[in-house]
Motif scaffolding. Structure first.
Motif, PDB file in Angstrom:
ATOM      1  N   ILE A   1      -0.713   2.491   6.036  1.00 22.04           N
ATOM      2  CA  ILE A   1       0.350   3.370   5.518  1.00 22.04           C
ATOM      3  C   ILE A   1       0.306   4.327   6.717  1.00 22.04           C
ATOM      4  O   ILE A   1      -1.178   4.825   7.239  1.00 22.04           O
ATOM      5  CB  ILE A   1      -0.579   4.154   4.410  1.00 22.04           C
ATOM      6  CG1 ILE A   1      -0.790   3.555   3.144  1.00 22.04           C
ATOM      7  CG2 ILE A   1      -0.472   5.995   4.414  1.00 22.04           C
ATOM      8  CD1 ILE A   1      -1.538   4.088   2.481  1.00 22.04           C
TER       9      ILE A   1
ATOM     10  N   GLY B   1      -3.516  12.375  -0.675  1.00 26.68           N
ATOM     11  CA  GLY B   1      -3.190  11.046   0.029  1.00 26.68           C
ATOM     12  C   GLY B   1      -3.517  11.780   0.991  1.00 26.68           C
ATOM     13  O   GLY B   1      -4.487  10.667   1.928  1.00 26.68           O
TER      14      GLY B   1
ATOM     15  N   PRO C   1       0.818  -1.117   0.352  1.00 26.15           N
ATOM     16  CA  PRO C   1       0.302   0.119   0.126  1.00 26.15           C
ATOM     17  C   PRO C   1       0.924   1.232  -0.021  1.00 26.15           C
ATOM     18  O   PRO C   1       0.379   2.272  -1.067  1.00 26.15           O
ATOM     19  CB  PRO C   1      -1.051  -0.139   0.894  1.00 26.15           C
ATOM     20  CG  PRO C   1      -0.967  -1.887   1.365  1.00 26.15           C
ATOM     21  CD  PRO C   1       0.373  -2.161   0.862  1.00 26.15           C
TER      22      PRO C   1
ATOM     23  N   PHE D   1      -7.063  10.411   0.432  1.00 26.16           N
ATOM     24  CA  PHE D   1      -7.112   8.785   0.274  1.00 26.16           C
ATOM     25  C   PHE D   1      -7.405   7.630   1.902  1.00 26.16           C
ATOM     26  O   PHE D   1      -8.249   6.853   1.855  1.00 26.16           O
ATOM     27  CB  PHE D   1      -5.794   8.168  -0.562  1.00 26.16           C
ATOM     28  CG  PHE D   1      -6.033   6.762  -0.626  1.00 26.16           C
ATOM     29  CD1 PHE D   1      -6.904   5.479  -1.868  1.00 26.16           C
ATOM     30  CD2 PHE D   1      -5.283   5.857   0.630  1.00 26.16           C
ATOM     31  CE1 PHE D   1      -6.562   4.680  -1.660  1.00 26.16           C
ATOM     32  CE2 PHE D   1      -4.962   4.407  -0.156  1.00 26.16           C
ATOM     33  CZ  PHE D   1      -6.067   3.790  -1.283  1.00 26.16           C
TER      34      PHE D   1
ATOM     35  N   CYS E   1       3.521   9.265   3.236  1.00 25.97           N
ATOM     36  CA  CYS E   1       5.149   8.831   1.914  1.00 25.97           C
ATOM     37  C   CYS E   1       4.333   9.670   1.048  1.00 25.97           C
ATOM     38  O   CYS E   1       5.232   9.656  -0.398  1.00 25.97           O
ATOM     39  CB  CYS E   1       4.520   7.072   1.610  1.00 25.97           C
ATOM     40  SG  CYS E   1       2.210   7.178   1.175  1.00 25.97           S
ATOM     41  N   ALA E   2       3.593  10.408   1.450  1.00 28.95           N
ATOM     42  CA  ALA E   2       3.524  11.384   0.354  1.00 28.95           C
ATOM     43  C   ALA E   2       4.467  12.496   0.397  1.00 28.95           C
ATOM     44  O   ALA E   2       5.170  13.417  -1.091  1.00 28.95           O
ATOM     45  CB  ALA E   2       1.946  12.184   0.206  1.00 28.95           C
TER      46      ALA E   2
ATOM     47  N   MET F   1       0.803   3.845  -3.708  1.00 31.36           N
ATOM     48  CA  MET F   1       0.489   5.234  -2.918  1.00 31.36           C
ATOM     49  C   MET F   1       1.569   6.235  -3.551  1.00 31.36           C
ATOM     50  O   MET F   1       1.594   7.209  -3.823  1.00 31.36           O
ATOM     51  CB  MET F   1       0.085   5.030  -1.770  1.00 31.36           C
ATOM     52  CG  MET F   1      -0.044   6.871  -1.215  1.00 31.36           C
ATOM     53  SD  MET F   1      -0.839   7.329   0.801  1.00 31.36           S
ATOM     54  CE  MET F   1      -2.544   6.806   0.428  1.00 31.36           C
TER      55      MET F   1
ATOM     56  N   ILE G   1       1.631   9.310  -6.412  1.00 31.29           N
ATOM     57  CA  ILE G   1       2.658  10.009  -6.319  1.00 31.29           C
ATOM     58  C   ILE G   1       3.281  11.057  -6.413  1.00 31.29           C
ATOM     59  O   ILE G   1       3.648  12.310  -7.297  1.00 31.29           O
ATOM     60  CB  ILE G   1       2.020  11.030  -4.401  1.00 31.29           C
ATOM     61  CG1 ILE G   1       0.693  10.059  -3.981  1.00 31.29           C
ATOM     62  CG2 ILE G   1       2.134  12.371  -3.633  1.00 31.29           C
ATOM     63  CD1 ILE G   1       0.908  10.574  -1.898  1.00 31.29           C
TER      64      ILE G   1
END
Length: 705
Positions: free
Chosen positions: A304, A292, A252, A295, A428-429, A256, A260
């Motif tokens: 996440i 992000g 995941p 979501f 992660c964004a 993502m 992005i």
């Protein structure tokens, strides 16, 4: 002006005896003005300190002539644009540029704080107070100040070796580092010492930033992969840690983050290549955060990781702590200061030139320092000018520092009203924002360019990038700077020295290797030293002069046929300085040449070099008559002497002035004057006439038969 030189007899150079009378001919040269002995001695002390004295004199005259407005602009550079602000023309574009970059800064600040090992709130703090302070004390009108990736990596690299990032001491040291960087920048700016960093070549900077960008990108991989990766500034431990933890890989965050990142790179590319879509470049980070967050709000994925709680409100005033660790932070503070000079000041000067105003790099450095000092009292870690945000600010039409103030207000609003919204931003964004920003720092095009243009600079780029990747940032910088200085020292100790020849039809003398058509004269060597003469290069210069004396290319030589060199002409136009060791070397060279019946002639000295040689007695030793304004003047005189060595008694029907008619003498004098004038102007390639005697014009541009 015409000066008549008498050609000596053969006994003067060959050591033989001859009853030949000396022949004379008028040689038109420009007289060299030698300093008087009295004035030379009286001004020796002031001349020795001339650079410092001249600088102090200029500073004093400038201070005396400054008006109150100029004093105000000196201490508050913002007054320069406030005084001439065009409200109708500038206000709208400044507001738009400030809002555009402010929206870009908020997510970037949180991302760079995570890169530095700090909580995201400290990135927001670092993008708040320093912006207002820089708008007042900074001299650039388009530079966007705040957290940047490279400085964040440096902070993380040094502090992680002292204390764990989860410890409160880690944050205190980061804030202390901002204070130390600010003080160093202010000191360098006030003492006008920014020139010191000029010794670091662009290839070192490019290699360092390229390697750092790769390390930064790999350090963010943990937010994509879903498991922890060892914190290191070396590439080998990072790769080992990534490989060893592959069993804990999670899909995941990887999907993502990759999506992005792809969106960010696409928006960045469209914003750069299409003018109508340039707003996409600034909107990229905000878009990543919004996508992000939406979501996460919809699907609530447990795998996440999120940013978490962020304190609400503006930073409070506090004095930096943990001064006991200041000594261990000095190297990093110096390195960050160097990055500020090389990157921020370079960007600011480029933007100033593009927008048509002047910028003092030392004052700019002082402005960055004040911004860091004030920022450290409001919980900010080291900040500097951002290349990407400055480019967006300029492209958005920013005209003055008001755009920076607008950015600060945007950040203040985010701190006051939006921190609760930031809690659901995926890690992660933020990592994708960092990676998209540093991808542009990987300067492989520069490496290709250096390979084509200069192999030495390519080697320097390779050494710096390799050592930074495999041995760490500090060692990489030290090695890069050390090798760069070694190249500088080598070039200085082995200066370029050229043999000069005369271009056909002119009185211009150029490098014979660059201009193969240039010809030399038998018995004369003309050399040009393309560097100051000082203790480090005198040995090399003397060795090269000896080589040129022996290795003479006679295929392009003209003039009387002689067996050896009688004159060495040294063109000293590029010699801006000569020290005592260089003076002593000239003395030794003169004595050495004198033993071999070779005369030194020197041309085209600047005033300081001539004064040094005059005070040291070298002018008197060599002889004032052997110092010339032009190379051509020296060649004329030297060639006249060489020509006299080949003259032989003409016993049969000597042509004397007494046996010539008045009309013949008139024609001969007219032809000689015409030849000399045309030769000086460089408009004639062959000066042989039926009426002129070839022996009277030794500088004839003709090929020997």
């Amino acid at each position: 002006m015409e000066i008549t030189y008498a050609s000596p007899s053969n006994s003067d150079f060959a050591g033989g005896s001859s009853s030949m009378p000396m022949t004379t001919r008028p040689v038109r040269i420009i007289p060299l003005l030698h300093p008087e002995a009295s004035s030379s001695s009286s001004s020796s002390s002031s001349s020795n300190a001339s650079p410092l004295w001249a600088a102090l004199s200029r500073w004093k005259s400038k201070v005396v002539s400054m008006t109150w407005i100029e004093w105000l602009e000196l201490f508050l550079p913002c007054f320069r644009w406030i005084r001439t602000y065009k409200w109708r023309e500038y206000l709208q574009v400044d507001l738009m540029a400030g809002m555009t970059v402010g929206v870009m800064l908020v997510p970037q600040a949180m991302s760079y704080a995570k890169l530095a090992g700090l909580e995201p709130i400290y990135g927001l703090y670092s993008g708040f107070v320093p912006l207002f302070v820089y708008a007042i004390f900074g001299s650039s009108r388009q530079l966007a100040v705040g957290p940047v990736a490279l400085v964040s990596l440096l902070v993380s690299n040094v502090l992680s070796g002292i204390v764990d990032s989860s410890d409160a001491l880690y944050t205190e040291l980061a804030i202390l580092l901002a204070l130390m960087v600010g003080i160093m920048e202010c000191i360098l700016g006030l003492l006008r010492l920014g020139w010191i960093i000029r010794f670091i070549s662009h290839s070192v900077i490019s290699g360092f930033t390229t390697a750092s960008a790769i390390v930064i990108a790999l350090s963010q991989a943990k937010y994509f992969l879903g498991y922890d990766v060892e914190r290191s500034s070396e590439i080998v431990p990072l790769i080992k840690s990534i490989i060893s933890g592959v069993d804990a890989f999670s899909w995941p965050p990887f999907v993502m983050g990759s999506v992005i990142l792809a969106i960010l790179l696409t928006m960045k590319h469209l914003g750069k290549t299409r003018k109508r879509l340039r707003f996409l470049r600034a909107a990229g980070p905000l878009t990543a955060v919004l996508l992000g967050t939406i979501f996460v709000k919809i699907f609530n994925p447990s795998s996440i990781s999120l940013v978490g709680d962020i304190p609400q409100g503006l930073p409070s005033f506090s004095i930096p702590k943990a001064f006991g660790y200041a000594t261990s932070l000095i190297p990093t503070a110096l390195l960050i200061t160097g990055v500020a000079i090389l990157e921020s000041v370079g960007i600011a000067k480029a933007l100033a030139a593009k927008n048509g105003y002047e910028l003092d790099s030392n004052q700019e450095l002082f402005g960055l320092g004040v911004a860091n000092i004030f920022g450290s009292f409001f919980s900010a870690y080291p900040t500097t000018g951002s290349f990407s945000r400055s480019a967006v600010n300029n492209e958005s039409g920013a005209k003055t520092g008001l755009s920076g103030i607008v950015m600060g207000f945007i950040m203040g609003c985010a701190l006051l009203f939006m921190t609760t919204l930031f809690e659901s931003i995926p890690q992660c964004a933020l990592a994708a924002i960092v990676i998209s920003a540093v991808i542009g720092l990987v300067d492989y095009e520069e490496a290709i360019f250096l390979w084509r243009v200069d192999k030495k600079d390519f080697l320097l780029w390779t050494i710096t990038s390799s050592t930074t990747l495999f041995l760490g940032i500090e060692i990489g910088v030290l090695v890069g700077v050390g090798v760069s200085l070694a190249f500088v020292i080598y070039e200085s100790a082995n200066p370029h020295i050229a043999v000069l020849g005369r271009l056909p039809g002119t009185t211009v003398y150029r490098n014979t290797q660059q201009y193969p058509e240039a010809y030399t004269y038998n018995g004369i060597v003309i050399v040009r030293i393309d560097a100051p003469i000082y203790f480090a290069n005198i040995s090399y210069i003397k060795d090269r002069l000896r080589e040129y004396e022996v290795e003479v290319d006679r295929s392009t030589s003209r003039g009387p046929e002689v067996e050896r060199i009688y004159f060495v002409i040294i063109e000293m136009a590029p010699v801006t300085y000569i020290d005592s060791s260089g003076v002593q070397a000239l003395r030794e060279l003169h004595q050495e040449y004198k033993l071999r019946d070779i005369q030194i002639a020197i041309s085209n000295l600047n005033r300081e070099t001539l004064m040094t040689l005059s005070r040291s007695g070298v002018v008197e030793l060599i002889g004032k008559e052997w110092f010339f304004v032009r190379v051509h003047d020296a060649v004329q005189v030297c060639l006249q002497h060489v020509q006299s060595l080949k003259e032989t008694p003409k016993m049969a029907e000597p042509l004397t002035e007494e046996r010539q008619s008045s009309f013949q003498r008139f024609l001969r004098q007219r032809a000689e004057d015409s030849s000399l004038s045309e030769l000086e102007s460089g408009n004639q390639t062959s000066l042989v006439t039926k009426e002129s005697d070839p022996q009277l014009e030794p500088l004839l541009s003709r090929k020997s038969s």
